[in-house]
Design an enzyme around this catalytic site. Structure first.
Site, PDB file in Angstrom:
ATOM      1  N   SER A 175      -9.581   1.737   2.879  1.00 51.62           N
ATOM      2  CA  SER A 175      -8.732   2.511   1.989  1.00 51.62           C
ATOM      3  C   SER A 175      -7.675   1.669   1.257  1.00 51.62           C
ATOM      4  CB  SER A 175      -8.026   3.604   2.793  1.00 51.62           C
ATOM      5  OG  SER A 175      -7.189   3.015   3.775  1.00 51.62           O
ATOM      6  N   SER A 206      -9.714  -0.628   7.054  1.00 50.73           N
ATOM      7  CA  SER A 206      -9.173  -0.525   5.696  1.00 50.73           C
ATOM      8  C   SER A 206      -8.491  -1.755   5.129  1.00 50.73           C
ATOM      9  CB  SER A 206      -8.187   0.641   5.621  1.00 50.73           C
ATOM     10  OG  SER A 206      -8.910   1.830   5.553  1.00 50.73           O
ATOM     11  N   LYS A 266       0.853  -1.204   0.000  1.00 48.70           N
ATOM     12  CA  LYS A 266       0.000   0.000   0.000  1.00 48.70           C
ATOM     13  C   LYS A 266       0.882   1.244   0.000  1.00 48.70           C
ATOM     14  CE  LYS A 266      -3.873   1.991   2.642  1.00 48.70           C
ATOM     15  NZ  LYS A 266      -4.756   1.805   3.822  1.00 48.70           N
TER      16      LYS A 266
END
Ligand code: GLN
Length: 484
Positions: free
Chosen positions: A152, A176, A77
């Protein structure tokens, strides 16, 4: 080449049946083929990836080191720092930022022989539930290109779900990792707060943030966690609790395990189709020899209000560092210092980040601090107490991950409160600091993935993973074709 099994890839690479370079090349080809549509990656540097894979092949040949992830392609990420590799946090303010150091979790992955494939899209500074708040692109759900991937960590979930990486790191501050895993039909594990070092994870809300694992199955999540878990001198909040053997214990039968079903997670806000699928899953769990009982987490209705004070408060303080001085975006030709701060931040941050900075600054300001942040911290203690009481009578809790299946791109983006409310079943684990996992448990009638959430006591990831693995193998979800 299928890239959906990390243990298999590792065994094949170590046995010389396939090389890390071939695996990496297959991942890069899949990105080439699918990511134009899916938009999961922000940065991929193929030359760097292949060079790294050749290095792993050399290590394998020379039996140099212990390589539990030999040749496994991992996506990271983009709020996790990678030395020399752009790390944007999905924000314009870090659009050209190249970190001078690597996050501990990424360093441990590389020491274990993993190959970092690229950096994945996310909501700006991980603030969001759909990956629509990225400054750069919207990631699409591989099962329905008009729907969100969740967030996210949407890019990391899609990278794994669509076979562009075998494992991925995400971060989970309020859901997330679990929610995008649920939306993309994969496994997402949020460890106990402090189980994985946060060093190099760009701070959003420091008392809630934790790096988590995305994988195709619970065994691979266990393998990934076993590599990244542990104490780190560079993160004073990382825990010294010994790391158990997650893979070794994973097959121990569940018989006799007591499982609680928190009634507040089955409120009228839960979509009827999701509820039916979760109810079916609960029946399945009871056939594994577990005792199911209803439990109550009475403060759950206050959790969203609580989280959306605490997380923005911490964010407003953490994000003060982006001032255009040392790194990140700086506006052109400012008249003076104040103007430089104001214009750099005004242009560098997106709308959701600004909203959170304003909410957080308000909640922390003198005269309001006690009424907002102070009270929110008290509610947090009550939420944590709910879990402590529940876990006196049961070993695990089972619940939905999200109240609805993946929603349409654009559906909630102009209604922040609706977006916040969709986090209702995930934020409490972060407020309490406990581990939780999302496991695939079915598809809606229109073909959208639904996940099951299993929550455990602090540092009992082994029990969480064990239940997830046995559910996953006993009640596999029939595979569906991806759109790409
Ligand atoms: N959706 C939540 C938020 O917007 C959680 C995000 C996260 O876990 N990083 O804050």
């Amino acid at each position: 080449m299928k890239l959906d099994d990390a243990l298999q890839i590792r065994d094949d690479v170590l046995a010389g049946r396939v090389s890390a370079t071939e695996v990496a090349a297959a991942a890069l080809r899949r990105i080439e083929e699918a990511d134009g549509l899916l938009r999961a990656f922000l940065t991929v540097e193929p030359e760097r990836v292949l060079e790294r894979a050749r290095d792993v092949d050399r290590q394998v040949r020379e039996a140099d080191g212990n390589l539990p992830l030999a040749g496994v392609p991992v996506a990271i990420k983009d709020n996790i720092s990678t030395k020399g590799l752009r790390t944007t946090c999905g924000s314009r303010i870090l659009g050209n930022y190249i970190p001078p150091y690597t996050a501990t979790a990424v360093r441990l992955l590389e020491e274990a022989g993993a190959v970092v494939i690229g950096k994945t899209n996310c909501d700006e500074f991980a603030m969001g539930s759909s990956t629509e708040n990225s400054a750069f692109q919207v990631t699409r759900n591989p099962y329905d290109l008009d729907r969100v991937a969740g967030g996210s960590s949407g890019g990391s979930a899609v990278a794994v779900a669509a076979g562009m990486a075998t494992l991925a790191l995400g971060s989970d501050t309020g859901g997330s990792v679990r929610q995008p895993a649920s939306f993309c039909n994969i496994v997402g594990l949020k460890p106990t707060y402090g189980r994985v070092s946060r060093y190099g994870l760009v701070a959003f809300a420091s008392s809630l943030d934790v790096i988590g694992a995305l994988a195709h199955n619970p065994r691979d999540a266990a393998l990934l966690l076993s590599v990244i878990a542990g104490e780190d001198r560079s993160d004073s909040t990382s825990s010294s609790v010994p790391v158990p053997d997650y893979l070794g214990a994973i097959s121990k039968p569940l018989k006799g395990l007591r499982i609680g079903i928190p009634k507040e997670f089955f409120d009228p806000g839960l979509d009827a189709e999701v509820k039916a699928i979760i109810d079916e899953a609960l029946k399945n769990v009871s056939t594994l020899g577990c005792d199911l009982t209803e439990v109550s987490l009475p403060h759950t209705p206050y959790a969203i209000a609580d989280y959306y004070i605490i997380a923005p408060a911490e964010a407003s303080s953490n994000l003060a560092r982006y001032d255009g001085v040392r790194y990140g975006y700086r506006c052109a030709r400012p008249g003076d210092l104040m103007e430089m701060y104001v214009r750099s931040r005004a242009r560098g941050f997106g709308a959701e980040v600004k909203r959170r900075i304003m909410i957080g600054t308000f909640a922390l300001s003198s005269g309001y601090y006690e009424a907002y942040y102070g009270r929110a911290m008290k509610v947090r203690t009550l939420v944590r107490g709910d879990y402590e009481r529940a876990f006196e009578g049961v070993d695990l809790l089972i619940a939905p991950v999200a109240p609805t299946p993946p929603f349409r791109i654009g559906e909630k983006v102009n209604d922040p409160v609706a977006m916040y409310l969709s986090d209702i079943y995930t934020v409490t684990a972060n407020l309490a600091g406990i581990p939780a996992i999302s496991v695939p448990c079915g598809f809606s009638a229109s073909g959208l993935p639904i996940g099951l959430q299993i929550l455990g006591r602090h540092f009992e990831e082994d029990t969480v993973l064990r239940a997830a693995d046995q559910y996953f193998r006993a009640f596999p979800v029939a595979p569906r074709a991806l759109r790409v």
